[in-house]
Design an enzyme around this catalytic site. Structure first.
Site, PDB file in Angstrom:
ATOM      1  CG  ASN A 240     -10.633  -9.636 -14.522  1.00 31.62           C
ATOM      2  OD1 ASN A 240     -11.152  -8.960 -13.628  1.00 31.62           O
ATOM      3  ND2 ASN A 240     -10.266  -9.112 -15.677  1.00 31.62           N
TER       4      ASN A 240
ATOM      5  CG  ASP B 153     -11.335  -0.251  -2.496  1.00 29.88           C
ATOM      6  OD1 ASP B 153     -11.683  -0.890  -1.481  1.00 29.88           O
ATOM      7  OD2 ASP B 153     -11.030   0.953  -2.467  1.00 29.88           O
TER       8      ASP B 153
ATOM      9  NE  ARG C 171      -1.072   2.496 -10.132  1.00 32.26           N
ATOM     10  CZ  ARG C 171      -1.190   1.479  -9.324  1.00 32.26           C
ATOM     11  NH1 ARG C 171      -0.155   1.156  -8.550  1.00 32.26           N
ATOM     12  NH2 ARG C 171      -2.304   0.775  -9.251  1.00 32.26           N
TER      13      ARG C 171
ATOM     14  N   GLY D 239      -7.651  -8.537  -0.056  1.00 30.26           N
ATOM     15  CA  GLY D 239      -7.061  -7.641  -1.038  1.00 30.26           C
ATOM     16  C   GLY D 239      -7.653  -6.251  -0.895  1.00 30.26           C
TER      17      GLY D 239
ATOM     18  CB  THR E 129      -5.978 -14.341  -7.580  1.00 28.90           C
ATOM     19  OG1 THR E 129      -5.278 -13.293  -6.891  1.00 28.90           O
ATOM     20  CG2 THR E 129      -7.350 -14.492  -6.959  1.00 28.90           C
TER      21      THR E 129
END
Length: 522
Positions: free
Chosen positions: A163, A187, A300, A185, A159
């Site tokens: 999306n 979730d 983060r 990848g 990708t």
């Protein structure tokens, strides 16, 4: 499975030639001459040869009295190790009778052909940016060799933006040529695949997703997960480990596990699908704050979690829900899900008219867990007894309380204590629910990305409970994505994923049946 031809020198046993036929149908041979050094260590060097006849032409002495000719076949199988991990192992059967070896191969191939649940062709999407950016390397080094060994063809798409996989599945992908879709990848990548496949299926069957009461059509393709993200909650909650090799082996042997998928609507507008967690309040605030710190990577979440805990916000609203039937169990019964299919059939067979309930109050967190949501940091998850495929979710309401009490509640997610055993926590198993904030305002994703008007910390001991009511609304965390509305309606359906909590009983039954057939033939 591969066949090996063992050529061994009989007088000194100093050299062993092992000829491995990886694909019997192509008659492609590789010779490994193994020489034993004085240090007793072995090394190998591959020599490419195409047939046994070519081998005989290379060294006519190969069939002289100095050599003993053995035929053998090597069977690869799955071996379970500790902590739910699987590994690929081999066992070699040797015989001087070539016909017997060929008979074994024929019978085993016949038995393997009966296992129609095993995939032969897969569409693989790799997210090269998720987690620690190791998705492509994990697939090439750990997964692709196993797929090739199992003779599974795979079309790989890396990708390029958010999306990408979802949009490709919705419009361009030729799904008829594949047995399943695999995402490499986290979730978020799995969520992309879910949205692409479900949307494609509903579009093909002319189902309007905007209708909250529309009956969704299940997807015919199964979905596999190769964990390569930050938390990999979905993989951990279903397989029991975040190990790429284990997930690949589950896919190869054709394991599958149905899963609950909820559709989230605002009025008559479809928002998103969810398979793991819907969180309002605490988990929604963490995600909203962490989106402004994406440059920090996975760290983060720790920083935003600490900040959200210190802010200690609560939100007023009304939660309305339709409770599940009594025989669907209770979130506190400590029964782990072992038979999702049976629970799902029970849910479909029993249709009772139940009265909806409503709870109004001030909440620090509202969570809907469709699965346990377990991860390495929380081995039991948000709801340890949540079932994977019963058409329900565990609705967890954490009312306004002190920081110390809320900390006790959070700490219980990391141990075996009952996290629901607090006076300010209640949990319900429901089929659908609705949430309406007290002071509802229409939001957009742009609004949520802006810093809040009041971003100051309150003193830890301010007020009787130390809660901050600095804003009228929070945002919903839907499998790691922010929803644009706070007022939502949620209902549940069931789809199928391509991996499961694996049991080796079926594999042992297959081997037992195969050996019986071989013995009967001999």
């Amino acid at each position: 499975m591969c066949i090996s031809l063992i050529l061994q020198i009989s007088h000194d046993e100093q050299t062993v030639f092992q000829v491995i036929l990886l694909q019997p149908q192509h008659c492609s041979l590789t010779i490994y001459p193994l020489r034993r050094e004085p240090s007793q260590s072995w090394y190998s060097r591959a020599l490419g040869l195409k047939s046994v006849q070519q081998l005989l032409n290379v060294n006519p002495l190969i069939v002289s009295n100095s050599f003993v000719l053995f035929y053998a076949l090597t069977v690869c199988y799955v071996r379970r190790t500790r902590q739910h991990q699987w590994r690929c192992s081999e066992v070699t059967f040797r015989s001087a009778n070539q016909g017997l070896c060929e008979q074994w191969i024929t019978v085993i191939n016949e038995q393997l052909s009966l296992l129609t649940n095993r995939p032969k062709s897969l569409l693989v999407y790799i997210n090269p940016y998720g987690g620690k950016r190791r998705g492509k390397r994990i697939y090439e080094q750990k997964v692709a060799p196993l797929f090739r060994r199992a003779c599974i063809s795979a079309d790989v798409i890396v990708t390029e933006q958010a999306n990408h996989a979802r949009d490709h599945l919705k419009t361009e992908a030729n799904l008829e040529k594949y047995d399943g879709v695999v995402c490499v990848g986290g979730d978020g990548m799995f969520s992309e695949i879910i949205h692409g496949l479900i949307t494609r299926t509903q579009t093909d069957h002319q189902v309007d997703q905007n209708l909250s009461d529309a009956e969704l059509v299940p997807c015919s393709l199964r979905i596999g997960i190769i964990p390569a993200g930050s938390t990999d909650c979905i993989c951990f909650a279903t397989v029991g480990t975040n190990d790429p090799v284990t997930s690949a082996l589950h896919i190869i042997v054709g394991d599958s596990q149905p899963m609950d998928v909820c559709s989230v609507h605002h009025n008559q507008t479809f928002l998103r699908y969810s398979v793991s967690l819907l969180g309002y309040g605490f988990y929604g605030d963490i995600l909203t704050d962490s989106e402004r710190k994406r440059w920090l990577g996975p760290a983060r979440y720790d920083l935003s979690g600490a900040k959200t805990f210190l802010n200690h916000n609560y939100y007023e609203g009304t939660v309305s829900f339709l409770p599940a039937e009594d025989d669907m169990g209770n979130p506190r019964d400590k029964l782990q899900c072992r038979s999702g299919r049976k629970l799902q059939r029970k849910a479909r067979e029993r249709k009772e008219s139940l009265e909806a309930l409503a709870i109004r109050g001030k909440f620090i967190a509202i969570n809907a867990a469709s699965m346990s949501c377990a991860c390495p940091r929380s081995p039991k998850g948000l709801s340890p007894s949540a079932h994977l495929a019963d058409g329900t979710t565990d609705l967890i309401l954490v009312r306004k309380c002190s920081r110390l009490d809320f900390l006790r509640h959070l700490l219980r997610h990391t141990n075996k204590a009952d996290q629901f055993d607090h006076s300010f926590v209640e949990v319900h198993r429901v089929r659908k629910f609705r949430f309406q904030p007290r002071h509802y305002e229409l939001l957009s994703l742009e609004d949520l990305s802006e810093p809040p008007k009041k971003a100051s910390f309150r003193p830890i001991c301010s007020g009787p409970t130390g809660c901050n009511y600095g804003s009228a609304y929070s945002s919903w965390n839907c499998d790691g994505e922010i929803l644009p509305h706070a007022a939502i309606q949620v209902r549940y359906a069931t789809m199928t994923a391509m991996h499961t909590l694996g049991f080796l009983r079926s594999s042992s039954d297959f081997l037992h049946h195969t050996l019986k057939k071989i013995i009967s033939c001999t």
